[in-house]
Write an enzyme that holds these catalytic residues in place. Structure first.
Site, short mmCIF file in Angstrom:
data_model
loop_
_atom_site.label_atom_id
_atom_site.label_comp_id
_atom_site.label_asym_id
_atom_site.label_seq_id
_atom_site.Cartn_x
_atom_site.Cartn_y
_atom_site.Cartn_z
N ASN A 65 0.78 -1.31 -0.06
CA ASN A 65 -0.09 -0.06 -0.14
C ASN A 65 0.87 1.05 0.09
O ASN A 65 2.20 1.29 -0.37
CB ASN A 65 -1.18 0.09 1.07
CG ASN A 65 -2.39 0.63 0.93
OD1 ASN A 65 -2.43 1.73 0.24
ND2 ASN A 65 -3.41 -0.36 0.88
N HIS A 92 3.45 0.28 -2.82
CA HIS A 92 3.87 -0.92 -3.19
C HIS A 92 5.39 -1.20 -3.29
O HIS A 92 5.85 -2.16 -3.92
CB HIS A 92 3.12 -1.68 -4.18
CG HIS A 92 1.71 -1.84 -4.08
ND1 HIS A 92 0.99 -1.91 -2.91
CD2 HIS A 92 0.52 -1.94 -4.95
CE1 HIS A 92 -0.27 -1.92 -2.83
NE2 HIS A 92 -0.68 -1.98 -4.33
N HIS A 166 -1.18 -9.43 -4.10
CA HIS A 166 -2.15 -8.55 -4.65
C HIS A 166 -2.52 -9.34 -5.68
O HIS A 166 -2.71 -8.87 -6.94
CB HIS A 166 -1.23 -7.51 -5.60
CG HIS A 166 -1.94 -6.15 -5.57
ND1 HIS A 166 -2.96 -5.97 -6.57
CD2 HIS A 166 -1.75 -5.04 -5.20
CE1 HIS A 166 -3.41 -4.82 -6.69
NE2 HIS A 166 -2.65 -4.23 -5.83
N TYR A 168 -5.76 -10.58 -8.03
CA TYR A 168 -6.98 -10.22 -8.34
C TYR A 168 -7.73 -11.55 -8.52
O TYR A 168 -7.60 -12.25 -9.43
CB TYR A 168 -6.99 -9.44 -9.73
CG TYR A 168 -6.37 -8.27 -9.77
CD1 TYR A 168 -6.95 -7.12 -9.87
CD2 TYR A 168 -4.91 -7.92 -9.47
CE1 TYR A 168 -6.62 -5.70 -9.88
CE2 TYR A 168 -4.31 -6.66 -9.48
CZ TYR A 168 -5.08 -5.61 -9.81
OH TYR A 168 -4.77 -4.16 -9.56
N ASP A 238 -11.41 1.25 -2.75
CA ASP A 238 -9.98 0.96 -2.42
C ASP A 238 -9.48 1.49 -1.23
O ASP A 238 -8.82 2.49 -1.03
CB ASP A 238 -9.27 1.72 -3.92
CG ASP A 238 -7.62 1.54 -3.87
OD1 ASP A 238 -7.32 0.61 -3.14
OD2 ASP A 238 -6.99 2.15 -4.72
N GLU A 303 -6.40 -7.63 0.11
CA GLU A 303 -5.22 -7.47 0.47
C GLU A 303 -4.99 -7.33 2.08
O GLU A 303 -5.24 -6.23 2.35
CB GLU A 303 -4.27 -6.65 -0.11
CG GLU A 303 -4.35 -6.33 -1.70
CD GLU A 303 -4.16 -5.09 -2.43
OE1 GLU A 303 -3.01 -4.67 -2.20
OE2 GLU A 303 -5.14 -4.45 -2.92
#
Length: 338
Positions: A65, A92, A166, A168, A238, A303
């Site tokens: 993050n 990141h 991370h 998806y 987010d 995450e």
């Protein structure tokens, strides 16, 4: 560098590479026993090397993050050599974070699981972070249909550390219908408010009465375009939710469910937070496996993490790692059907 595949007794498969610890495929069944690959990604290593700016499936570090304005104080000393790669902020781990390096891979196994231990040494000063950091991340696929991630690290100087993965997900299949029709539950009463750059303001707000409330499962596509400024300024979800569990103990973070296929994914973690990212910045410029073009919100991330910008927020759980300490963290993605 190479790809590796773990398979359990039930036919579930987890494919990954030691480049960036990237998980490229996760094959799980639906309620009728039909398998699908439920994670977004590419087919070749070259594609990950050249095009993975969205961090598909990657290990993230040193700091998952954001860190505001690329600087923080550590024991009274200013650390300000971090790269601005997200506007004026650091995201990141920088230009060459954990997602872009080669990890040493060695197999591990035990009762009811097979796995791979990934190891990497981050040099003192790498991407602006102090201290030589020795990191291991172990991926396990259990016969209980769980993908287990175990993180461990030590340092020779005080530093900050906040790893995550991370991946998806789309429980309809990576090339299936958009997951905005999935039901989402997040085990949190509070979240960290942010500015329009995703940096926490320091405020801890209640989800009650807002579109941030996922204590009861709901179709997240119904509120992802909320007019609530805290959501709309980031283009949708987010955000970091503060998990309603004992800090450091393995507990429930979130549950995602696809009503059409029946696939369910439960997330458990020892971490204090989870970032639910709805894939708002996917934009159709990436072509993934099987020629699938990934459009906006065709994958979501859960995450597990400490909170964004914690090194600059003294009231957030501490992300400092010191010599003599051993960082340990566990996250489990448990797959099932209903």
């Amino acid at each position: 560098m190479d790809f590796y595949t773990l398979e359990n007794k039930n036919g579930l498969k987890l494919k990954f590479t030691n480049f960036g610890g990237i998980v490229s495929e996760i094959h799980v069944p639906d309620r009728d026993g039909n398998f699908a690959d439920i994670t977004l990604g590419f087919e070749t290593l070259d594609e990950y090397v050249d095009h993975n700016n969205d961090y598909f499936g990657a290990l993230i570090g040193r700091y998952g993050n954001r860190i505001g304005k690329c600087r923080f104080q550590l024991d009274g000393n200013k650390v300000d050599g971090l790269l601005a790669n997200d506007g004026v902020n650091h995201l990141h781990g920088g230009k060459v974070g954990f997602d872009k390096v080669e990890w040493k891979a060695e197999p591990v196994s035990g009762e009811g699981y097979s796995g791979m231990k990934l190891s990497y040494t981050s040099k003192d000063g790498e991407e602006g972070y102090p201290g030589k950091l020795d990191v291991t991340v172990t991926y396990k696929l259990t016969d209980k249909d769980e993908w287990v991630i175990e993180y461990e690290a030590t340092t020779d100087k005080p530093t900050v550390f906040n790893p995550t993965n991370h991946a998806y997900f789309n429980l309809a299949g990576h090339d299936g219908a958009s997951p905005v029709d999935h039901e989402m539950m997040i085990n949190a009463k509070f979240f960290t408010a942010t500015d329009d750059g995703g940096i926490p303001t320091g405020e801890i707000l209640s989800v009650a009465g807002t579109d941030m409330d996922f204590r009861e499962a709901k179709v997240y596509g119904e509120t992802v375009d909320s007019e609530d400024t805290l959501i709309s300024q980031l283009g949708g979800y987010d955000h970091n939710w503060i998990l309603d569990k004992q800090y450091g103990e393995l507990g429930l973070a979130a549950v995602a469910f696809d009503p059409k296929s029946g696939r369910e994914m439960k997330v458990f973690t020892t971490e204090p937070g989870v970032q639910f990212y709805a894939g708002n910045f996917l934009n159709g410029t990436l072509t993934g496996k099987g020629g699938k073009v990934y459009q906006k919100r065709e994958g979501f991330c859960l995450e597990t993490q400490h909170f964004p910008d914690s090194p600059n927020k003294g009231h957030f759980p501490d992300t400092t790692l010191r010599p003599g300490q051993v960082f340990k963290s566990t996250t489990i993605y448990a797959f099932g059907v209903r």
